[in-house]
Each structure stands twice: as C-alpha cells, then as structure tokens.
Design a protein around this motif. Structure first.
Motif, PDB file in Angstrom:
ATOM      1  N   GLY A 171      37.445-144.810 -64.475  1.00 30.15           N
ATOM      2  CA  GLY A 171      37.987-144.015 -63.268  1.00 30.15           C
ATOM      3  C   GLY A 171      37.224-143.905 -62.426  1.00 30.15           C
ATOM      4  N   GLY A 172      36.218-144.241 -61.869  1.00 36.86           N
ATOM      5  CA  GLY A 172      35.185-144.094 -60.685  1.00 36.86           C
ATOM      6  C   GLY A 172      34.142-143.248 -61.184  1.00 36.86           C
ATOM      7  N   LYS A 173      34.181-142.732 -62.372  1.00 34.60           N
ATOM      8  CA  LYS A 173      32.959-141.637 -62.467  1.00 34.60           C
ATOM      9  C   LYS A 173      31.533-142.564 -62.518  1.00 34.60           C
ATOM     10  CE  LYS A 173      34.698-140.062 -66.300  1.00 34.60           C
ATOM     11  NZ  LYS A 173      35.586-139.606 -66.935  1.00 34.60           N
ATOM     12  N   ILE A 174      31.548-143.814 -62.832  1.00 34.78           N
ATOM     13  CA  ILE A 174      30.232-144.448 -62.633  1.00 34.78           C
ATOM     14  C   ILE A 174      30.430-145.574 -61.765  1.00 34.78           C
ATOM     15  CG2 ILE A 174      28.603-145.688 -63.932  1.00 34.78           C
ATOM     16  CD1 ILE A 174      29.395-144.172 -66.650  1.00 34.78           C
ATOM     17  N   ARG A 175      29.467-145.791 -61.066  1.00 34.58           N
ATOM     18  CA  ARG A 175      29.547-146.959 -59.813  1.00 34.58           C
ATOM     19  C   ARG A 175      28.446-147.881 -60.490  1.00 34.58           C
ATOM     20  NH1 ARG A 175      29.220-143.064 -54.618  1.00 34.58           N
ATOM     21  NH2 ARG A 175      31.420-142.702 -54.384  1.00 34.58           N
ATOM     22  N   VAL A 176      29.077-149.194 -60.178  1.00 33.99           N
ATOM     23  CA  VAL A 176      28.301-150.313 -60.328  1.00 33.99           C
ATOM     24  C   VAL A 176      28.222-151.242 -59.279  1.00 33.99           C
ATOM     25  CG1 VAL A 176      27.836-152.393 -61.909  1.00 33.99           C
ATOM     26  CG2 VAL A 176      29.291-150.251 -62.826  1.00 33.99           C
ATOM     27  N   THR A 177      27.153-151.615 -58.812  1.00 39.66           N
ATOM     28  CA  THR A 177      26.771-152.624 -57.795  1.00 39.66           C
ATOM     29  C   THR A 177      26.016-153.910 -58.234  1.00 39.66           C
ATOM     30  OG1 THR A 177      24.816-151.773 -57.141  1.00 39.66           O
ATOM     31  CG2 THR A 177      26.614-150.625 -56.022  1.00 39.66           C
ATOM     32  N   VAL A 178      26.632-154.890 -57.588  1.00 42.55           N
ATOM     33  CA  VAL A 178      26.232-156.277 -57.936  1.00 42.55           C
ATOM     34  C   VAL A 178      25.620-157.152 -56.822  1.00 42.55           C
ATOM     35  CG1 VAL A 178      26.448-158.396 -59.527  1.00 42.55           C
ATOM     36  CG2 VAL A 178      27.970-156.206 -59.955  1.00 42.55           C
ATOM     37  N   GLY A 179      24.455-157.485 -56.602  1.00 43.72           N
ATOM     38  CA  GLY A 179      24.077-158.548 -55.715  1.00 43.72           C
ATOM     39  C   GLY A 179      23.801-159.768 -56.103  1.00 43.72           C
ATOM     40  N   ILE A 180      23.721-160.697 -54.997  1.00 47.18           N
ATOM     41  CA  ILE A 180      23.263-162.179 -55.578  1.00 47.18           C
ATOM     42  C   ILE A 180      22.180-162.612 -54.901  1.00 47.18           C
ATOM     43  CG2 ILE A 180      25.331-163.109 -56.241  1.00 47.18           C
ATOM     44  CD1 ILE A 180      26.097-163.739 -53.315  1.00 47.18           C
ATOM     45  N   SER A 181      21.112-162.256 -55.170  1.00 50.48           N
ATOM     46  CA  SER A 181      19.661-162.954 -54.723  1.00 50.48           C
ATOM     47  C   SER A 181      19.176-164.117 -55.458  1.00 50.48           C
ATOM     48  CB  SER A 181      18.842-161.569 -54.435  1.00 50.48           C
ATOM     49  OG  SER A 181      18.746-160.807 -55.445  1.00 50.48           O
ATOM     50  N   GLY A 182      19.833-164.552 -56.479  1.00 46.38           N
ATOM     51  CA  GLY A 182      19.373-165.502 -57.030  1.00 46.38           C
ATOM     52  C   GLY A 182      18.498-165.271 -58.397  1.00 46.38           C
ATOM     53  N   THR A 183      18.434-165.968 -59.213  1.00 48.20           N
ATOM     54  CA  THR A 183      17.783-165.469 -60.804  1.00 48.20           C
ATOM     55  C   THR A 183      16.224-165.101 -60.382  1.00 48.20           C
ATOM     56  OG1 THR A 183      18.829-167.076 -61.984  1.00 48.20           O
ATOM     57  CG2 THR A 183      17.060-166.396 -63.001  1.00 48.20           C
ATOM     58  N   GLY A 184      15.429-165.907 -59.653  1.00 48.18           N
ATOM     59  CA  GLY A 184      14.193-165.629 -59.231  1.00 48.18           C
ATOM     60  C   GLY A 184      14.090-164.133 -58.311  1.00 48.18           C
ATOM     61  N   GLY A 185      14.914-164.288 -57.287  1.00 46.99           N
ATOM     62  CA  GLY A 185      14.946-162.981 -56.328  1.00 46.99           C
ATOM     63  C   GLY A 185      15.161-161.813 -57.010  1.00 46.99           C
ATOM     64  N   GLY A 186      16.252-162.034 -58.079  1.00 46.37           N
ATOM     65  CA  GLY A 186      16.637-160.837 -58.890  1.00 46.37           C
ATOM     66  C   GLY A 186      15.668-160.222 -59.518  1.00 46.37           C
TER      67      GLY A 186
END
Lengths: 336, 315
Positions: free
Chosen positions: A61-76
């Motif tokens: 219910g929005g109490k925890i926020r999750v963000t996901v990016g895509i910088s590649g396996t190496g960049g990650g």
C-alpha cells in the motif's frame, strides 16, 4: 522599448534567484519520508524485478518504495560495489574484477538466482530446411573471422542462399554468454553481422530476411512466435527445442542461463529490503511467468529463500561465467 | 567597365538581352522549385512521423495514461512519473542554463578583450556544441555525482542538461548581439549611456528574439535526451513523485524535490520500445505524443516572449 528592458530585468532577477537558491540548498534536506529499496543493473533481469517491485508496492500500500534502473549488469555492479544500491540485477554471475571492487569497499552480497533465460536461435518462418543446428555448426558460423556466408556452407544439403546474421550488441550480457557458450570464449565473435542492443530490431530483421539466422532471449521469441521459427540445439545428445521443460530438466544446453539478483548484505538488515526479497522469492513462479522467463521450481525458490534468510554471503561461481549449468548444480554449488 | 567583348555584343543586341533575362529567370524558377521541394521533404517527413505516433498512440491518450505510474502490464502502464520528471528536470535546466548562457554570451561579445584567448575560447565553445551528449553524462557523473555528491537527483540531471545546452545558448546570444546595427550602440553612447546601459537598455532587448530562438533549440534538444541521464543514474521504474514544492507549513516552499530520484519520458519510451510485448510499442508511441506536447508547452513561454520582443522592436 522600456517595457522590454523591464521584461529582461524581471526575467533575469527571477532566474538569478532561482539559480542561486537551487544550488545552495544543502543535501541535508534530501531525506525521503517512506523507506526506499534501490535497485539497478541488467536490462535482461529488469522485467522480472519490475513485476516484483510493482506487486510488492501494491501489497504494501505504498508504505515502502522500490526504484529500478537499467544501467546494465556491469554498470549495476559498479554502483552496487560503491554501496549506492541495495540490490543489483545481473544476467551473469559477478566477475572477479567486480568482486575485488566490492571487497575494497567492504561490501558483502547475497547471491540469489531468480529465474532461467534460454537464449534462442531463430530463423525466418520460410526457412523449411533448418530443424536443428549443432553447437559445432553454430561455432563455425559465429567464431571470429568465420568465412561462412551461405547456408550450404553450414551443411551441404542446405540450399544455396546467402546467410544473413543477426545478434546481440557487444555491450550486452547476452552477447557475453552466447559467445562463451558457443565459441568458447567470451566476446569472441565474428563482427560482420547486424548487431543491436535492442532485441526488437533483431526480431524485425530475422522476420524479414529469408536467409536470416539470429539469437536473442527466449522472451522475444515467445512474443513473436508467428514471425520467427526457433531452431533446436544439438549438443551431441540429439536436438532440443527451447521450452520451459527443456530448460528446467537441463537438456536445453548450453544456451540456458540463470539470472540473478545480488543483495547488499548490509542493506539486507533493513526490514524493507528483507520484506522485498522475501516477497520476490516467495512469489517467484508467478512473478517470473508474468515476465515471460522460465521460473525455477518452487522447491528451488524455498532453498534460495533459506539461503537469503541465513545471510549466506559470497558467490558460487568464483568470478567466472557459468556455462551449461543445470538447475541442480546451481543449487548444490557451495558458496565460497 | 565591361571588357568582355561577348558581353558587350549582348548588350548591343536587344533580343540577346531578352534571352539572357529569360534564361536567368528560368534559373530563378528552378531554385524556387528546389526550395519548395526541400521544404516539402522536411515537412512531409515530420508530418508522417507525428501522424504515425498519433495514430498508433491514440487509443492510449487519455487521463489514465497521464496519471498512472509505470507498470509491467502494458494496459496499466502510464507516464505520470516520467512527464513530471521531464518537466522538473527541464525547469532546472532552464534556470541554470539561461542566465549563465546569456551572461557568458554578453561578456564574450561585449566586454572580453579581443585576443588569442578569446579565439581559443570561442573555438572550444563552438566545438562543445557538437560533442556527443554521452560525454556530458560522463562528465556529470564524475563531477556532480561523485565529487559534489548530489546523487542521482533531479538537480544533477538538470545541471547535466544545462551544460549540454550552454554552448548553444552562448553561441546564439553572441550571434544575436552581433546582429544589432552599430548605429544603435553609437546612438546610445552619443547621449552619454554607459556600456552597461547601452547593452541592457538597447542591445539586449533588441537581440532577445534571436537569443530566445537559441533557448528554444536548446530546450528542445535537452528534453529529448536519454543517454546522459542514464549515465548519471536516471531510473526506469519509479512509482512515486518528488515532494511537492509548496508545503502547508512554514516556510511553505520546499526544494526537496531537487534531490529526488526520477525518470524522464525519453527513458520510459526507450524502455518500452525494447520490450518483447508488442503492446508496449503503443505505450511508447503515446508517450512520444506527450513528449511532443510537453516540448511545445515548455517552449511556448519562450515563443510568446519572443513574439512580444519582436513586436516591440522598431528600428
């Protein structure tokens, strides 16, 4: 005239105030109200983690926020090993260089396989002659400086038709894995083919050329079955088509590969990260199916969740690419 | 004096003169046609592209699409965080790049001593305008993210794009200042205006039209950038908005949004285009239409101001 001069003055003053105020506000104000789980890394793993993040946020219910990016396996991994992210998506195991980087910054990680991907070799639907290809034939086609430019050079009974090759771009984990599995050395590939990081470009290319041969992740084949034809892979034990079954029983080799998430061991102490990873693994089959990858059996997810709960840090791969790894091996491999 | 005997012969022959005029008029017609053709090619391409986006994205262009966060389900997926992110990033870009760019342009054109150093700076600025945007991304990653520790924030992104468009703003500012007739300056000096008064009250207002054109070009470029923002760590999946700039309690204004993680429209589009599901292509087209509209909206202020400034110029 004077009105426009005033306009300039006003504009300038507003801009100057805004510029100054925006640059001197200290970073101390940057606290977010809700806890955030920060994820970055492979674009191959992204669709799976996105589903997990979305459903988890809904459940919370929005109490925890999750963000996901895509910088590649190496960049990650670069960000992960600097401690900037809590979780890193990876389409291959962590490499020796990245392990060192993490060690230098005192970052320990928990390695969790989340799904299987099957690299699929595809041809045009009008290609009636290719039912299967052996690993040796694929190697002959894809190895560096390969001179094979016609189908009849692959196998003499194949028709006389120019061969048009489509494959992953050199920056992708898919390219690393395919070259390692087929040619025997990561990044060793002929260069005279249509390469793209965008798999949809490859799908379009193969579907338009009668003499086309290409490879990419299974999800792209599954979504475009009417435009493409998958080729069975023969590694010496008979031709095998890619499917959920053949990936899981370990017969679709060497082109099936596990994909991972790496959890920062320090972050794993935070309740929001714990909750998210537990949710990810407990709902593994549903989440992975929704993103068109091959889920591990539910018993495997239990074992992996146990690994997470015990905080087993380290990697099972010793910094190397893992080729032809069957599911059992994956789980049995001891962590060093 | 014409010495060419052939030409002299023509000049003595009225029929030849008429023919020569005819011939030159034909050339003129030819170039008008060529101009039309060039314009047509440019316009048609644009119309086809926009129409294609509109037709494909039309079913999704509704309020729900604008107000939903991204999702793994193409029907659920929206662009709320993306367009808000784009808007905030571009606002920071404008606030940073416009005063700096115009200021630098004025100094270089009006005050800086004309010597080799100025030439050197000028060559470099012109070159910078053509540097690939990813280079700015790497520079920003090193400077804003690692050294200044601004993190992967809207502030970092805005400043990165500001660096990217600064050369364009500086160069157009200089060109516009240079285009003002010398008479204007001389007139101002002759009634005793200082150099600053001349620039601020006369030269700058007259050249505002050209400067704003440069700003419009810059903004339009910045709003469509993907590569440098991915480099500095823009996200792809983010479902929450930055903190509102206006608060209910004292001090009513908050700049916390500057430090917020974000995504922007081009990144969202790029992500959707590369998805295996065909349905996401529609989302991408619809997001493209919104990006076009957003670009026009952001630029409309500049376009309006330019109109006002141009109307008030009476040489």
């Amino acid at each position: 005239m004077s009105t426009s001069a005033k306009n300039v003055t006003r504009l300038g003053v507003i801009a100057a105030i805004a510029a100054i105020s925006s640059t001197v506000i200290p970073a101390a104000f940057s606290q977010q109200s809700a806890p955030v789980v920060r994820i970055d890394g492979s674009s191959t793993v992204y669709p799976v983690t996105e589903v997990a993040a979305e459903q988890f946020q809904k459940q919370q219910g929005g109490k925890i926020r999750v963000t996901v990016g895509i910088s590649g396996t190496g960049g990650g991994f670069k960000k992960f090993c600097r401690g900037e992210t809590d979780i890193s998506n990876a389409s291959r195991p962590i490499l020796a260089k990245e392990m060192e980087e993490c060690k230098k910054n005192n970052i320990q990680y928990i390695e969790l396989p989340v799904a299987y991907d099957a690299l699929t070799v595809v041809v045009n639907p009008q290609n009636t002659w290719t039912k299967s290809l052996t690993v040796a034939e694929l190697k002959k086609v894809w190895e560096p400086d390969s001179k094979i430019n016609n189908w009849n050079q692959i196998r003499s009974e194949f028709p006389n038709l120019p061969l048009k090759l489509f494959g992953a771009g050199a920056d992708s984990g898919t390219f690393d894995y395919f070259t390692e599995a087929i040619v025997g050395k990561a990044k060793a590939s002929r260069k005279d083919y249509t390469a793209s990081e965008d798999d949809n470009v490859l799908v379009q290319g193969v579907s338009r050329e009668r003499g086309a041969l290409g490879y990419f992740g299974y999800a792209y084949y599954a979504e475009n079955k009417n435009k493409l034809k998958a080729v069975a892979i023969d590694n010496g034990r008979g031709p095998v088509m890619p499917s959920e079954k053949t990936v899981l029983d370990g017969t679709y080799q060497p082109l099936s590969r596990p994909i991972f998430i790496y959890v920062n061991a320090n972050s794993a102490k935070r309740p929001e990260v714990r909750q998210f990873v537990s949710y990810y693994l407990s709902n593994g089959p549903a989440i992975v199916k929704k993103s068109k990858y091959v889920p591990l059996p539910s018993s495997a997810y239990k074992a992996i969740l146990a690994r997470f709960n015990k905080n087993q840090v380290g990697t099972a791969f010793g910094g190397k690419e893992a080729i032809g790894l069957k599911l059992d091996d994956l789980l049995k491999r001891s962590i060093q | 004096m014409v010495r060419n005997p052939k030409l002299i012969a023509v000049l003595h022959n009225p029929i030849a003169i008429a023919e020569s005029i005819q011939q030159r008029k034909r050339w003129e017609q030819f170039f008008i046609l060529l101009g039309w053709f060039s314009l047509l090619v440019a316009l048609l391409t644009l119309v086809v592209l926009v129409a294609d986006l509109l037709i494909r994205g039309w079913p999704l262009l509704n309020l729900k699409f604008l107000l939903s966060p991204p999702s793994s389900d193409p029907e659920e997926a929206g662009i709320l965080t993306a367009w808000v992110g784009s808007l905030l990033v571009i606002l920071v870009t404008i606030v940073v790049a416009v005063p700096l760019g115009i200021g630098a342009g004025i100094y270089l054109e009006e005050y800086a001593p004309k010597n080799w150093l100025l030439d050197f700076i000028e060559i470099n600025i012109t070159n910078l305008a053509g540097v690939p945007s990813i280079i700015y991304g790497l520079l920003a990653l090193g400077f804003f993210v690692y050294i200044l520790k601004w993190g992967e924030s809207i502030l970092t992104a805005g400043c990165t794009l500001a660096l990217l468009i600064l050369p364009v703003v500086i160069v157009t500012t200089r060109e516009s200042l240079r285009a003002i007739p010398v008479g204007i300056r001389e007139g101002a000096y002759s009634v005793g205006a200082s150099r600053w008064q001349t620039i601020f009250d006369h030269v700058l207002p007259y050249s505002m039209g050209g400067i704003l054109t440069g700003i419009i070009v810059g903004i339009s470029r910045a709003i469509g950038e993907t590569a440098p923002l991915i480099t500095i760590g823009a996200l792809t999946f983010i479902t929450f908005l930055p903190e509102a700039p206006i608060k209910g309690e004292f001090p009513y204004i908050s700049f916390n949004w500057l430090w917020s993680p974000f995504t922007v429209l081009p990144i969202q589009m790029f992500n959707w285009v590369s998805r295996p599901q065909e349905a996401f292509q529609i989302n991408s087209a619809a997001a493209g239409v919104v990006l076009l509209v957003l670009t026009l909206l952001v630029n409309s202020t500049a376009i309006y101001l330019r109109y006002r400034f141009r109307k008030s110029i009476k040489f």
